[in-house]
Scaffold this active site. Structure first.
Site, PDB file in Angstrom:
ATOM      1  CE  LYS A 210      50.348  49.868  43.663  1.00  0.00           C
ATOM      2  NZ  LYS A 210      48.702  50.045  44.031  1.00  0.00           N
ATOM      3  NE  ARG A 374      49.900  39.466  42.705  1.00  0.00           N
ATOM      4  CZ  ARG A 374      49.441  40.967  42.860  1.00  0.00           C
ATOM      5  NH1 ARG A 374      49.901  41.784  42.393  1.00  0.00           N
ATOM      6  NH2 ARG A 374      48.156  41.049  43.599  1.00  0.00           N
TER       7      ARG A 374
END
Length: 512
Positions: A210, A374
């Site tokens: 990430k 999401r």
């Protein structure tokens, strides 16, 4: 549509926790709305101003104005007035802003004034999020909710789809297709508390670094390249390096998803603030690129050579990405075959953190690309930093928080025993917490102002945050990123709060 109707629905949505009731309230509103109301109604429901920030503070908003007896303002009338407010500049602008705001508030009823104050101060948070609005829109027009969601994803704008639906009916959805050059809303990730939790949920998955950069979507059509942010802003002219990379890839037509990030001479990521500053630079791009070069790192492919990949499993999309993009330009990853590989996933996370990145995203290999949502198929895992800080002040809330002390001013200890403010937060608070802290902070109030209270530095609160960034606005030269309240620590004394020195030591990358 009258503003009073929108304010009423906003209030009713805030008062219910049931998603089905929220959906029905919004459906009723959309049935009453005209197509041209939509570009204002939808952002207002979500607490957003189409004009962005208007430069109006409490010095103007705090002036009491007698409310109108009867409602007369329409949403389009309010939008026009706020557009005019945003265009005010130059000598005498403060007085002109005050005049416009005064006239607007004077034309508003008491209920409308409360709604407008919440809107202008960013305090409208009544749960009317875009996902619920999509369902309400589908119910109002008789469209399939899945078709509406996909159209919003491909259009990159709920307002655009809503305007077409209300004006033309469900048949209008057919024209919203994946098109190179037209950005789509990016797929987002939910949070997981650990890599083990994420792998247990997803089974066969990829664990990817990430990156703490800027999300970008890169479109190429022949010799034309466009680069868009996650909010669909076009930043092509600011990132010539990305255009160069895209033109060097062996395909004439594609849409790729990734991040741009800046690395230092040792190959470690620079702070998010440095990358964001570079991406935000609009002048002398060549000098900015020389001082803070950025590199694109890709992790997904949405379209390649005219083929729409959105509905393919992630494993197949990544295969297309790997065919097109050299490995050094792809995000680092490890493939995991279910729970038995959790130790390997945890080692990958530890290695990622050691490389200076902020965590990992665990992605199910069989998941389609759920743009603009999401999805449960992407789970982000990153360490949570917490601090024990002291409350220095609090601001009165608006909207559903009217009458409650909401936005906390947070301080860490200086060597001399004073406290340095690190930022503010109104996030993470339950209704019960808001009630309790309002009573407690009024007991501790040293000064009361129209905007809120300054308090004796006696109350310790545990704060979670994602990191630090440099800021000249605060005395320590840094501020917290994405701070939110975890709990109050009445068991701790202010002398036990965390220090500025310890905080800076824990984040040497942003030391002022």
């Amino acid at each position: 549509m009258l503003l009073t109707r929108l304010a009423q629905v906003s209030r009713e949505v805030a008062a219910t926790a049931a998603r089905s009731r929220k959906t029905e309230l919004l459906a009723e509103l959309f049935r009453e709305a005209e197509a041209d109301d939509v570009p204002v109604v939808i952002p207002y429901l979500a607490g957003r101003l189409p004009q962005g920030r208007l430069g109006v503070g409490w010095k103007v908003l705090g002036r009491p104005v007698p409310p109108a007896a009867e409602p007369s303002l329409t949403v389009r009338d309010v939008d026009a007035r706020l557009t005019g407010l945003g265009e005010v500049s130059g000598p005498g602008s403060q007085a002109e802003r005050a005049r416009i705001v005064g006239e607007l508030m004077g034309a508003a009823t008491e209920d409308e004034q409360r709604f407008l104050l919440g809107l202008l101060t960013g305090e409208v948070r009544q749960g009317a999020l875009d996902a619920v609005a999509v369902e309400g829109l589908a119910r109002a027009t008789g469209a399939d909710p899945a078709d509406v969601r996909r159209a919003v994803m491909l259009a990159g704008s709920l307002q655009t789809v809503a305007q077409a639906l209300l004006g033309e009916g469900p048949a209008a959805l057919e024209r919203f297709r994946l098109t190179v050059g037209r950005p789509v809303l990016p797929m987002l990730a939910h949070s997981a508390s650990s890599v083990a939790e994420a792998v247990e949920k997803l089974g066969d998955c990829a664990v990817e670094e990430k990156l703490d950069g800027i999300r970008v979507q890169v479109h190429r059509e022949g010799d034309s390249v466009r680069v868009h942010t996650r909010t669909l802003d076009d930043i092509t002219d600011r990132l010539p390096e990305v255009t160069s990379v895209a033109l060097g890839l062996p395909a004439e037509r594609f849409i790729l998803d990734g991040e741009v990030i800046s690395f230092d001479a040792a190959g470690r990521p620079r702070s998010f603030q440095e990358t964001a500053g570079r991406v935000g630079s609009r002048t002398d791009v060549a000098r900015a690129a020389e001082g803070t070069p950025v590199a694109p790192v890709f992790f997904d492919a949405l379209s390649v050579d005219g083929r729409d990949l959105l509905d393919l499993p992630f494993a197949e999309r990544h295969a297309e990405l790997a065919r097109l993009v050299p490995e050094p330009m792809r995000v680092r990853r490890a493939l995991v075959s279910g729970p038995q590989d959790i130790p390997e996933a945890e080692r990958f996370l530890a290695d990622t953190l050691a490389r200076g990145h902020e965590g990992v995203v665990v992605k199910g290999l069989d998941a389609a690309y759920s743009a603009g949502r999401r999805g449960a198929a992407w789970l982000k895992v990153k360490p949570v930093h917490t601090l024990d800080l002291v409350v220095l002040a609090a601001e009165w809330g608006h909207g559903r928080r009217t009458g409650k002390l909401s936005n906390l001013h947070l301080g860490a200890r200086n060597p001399d025993g004073t406290f340095a403010m690190l930022g503010k937060t109104f996030k993470g608070m339950t209704d019960a917490m808001l009630t309790w802290q309002t009573e407690r902070l009024r007991e501790l109030a040293a000064e009361e102002h129209g905007w809120g209270v300054r308090v004796r530095p006696e109350l310790v609160v545990e704060i979670a945050y994602d990191g630090l960034q440099r800021s000249s606005r605060y005395p320590a030269g840094v501020t917290l990123r994405f701070a939110r309240v975890v709990r109050y620590r009445e068991d701790k004394r202010p002398v036990e709060a965390d220090t500025v020195e310890a905080l800076l030591a824990a984040h040497p990358e942003v030391r002022p």
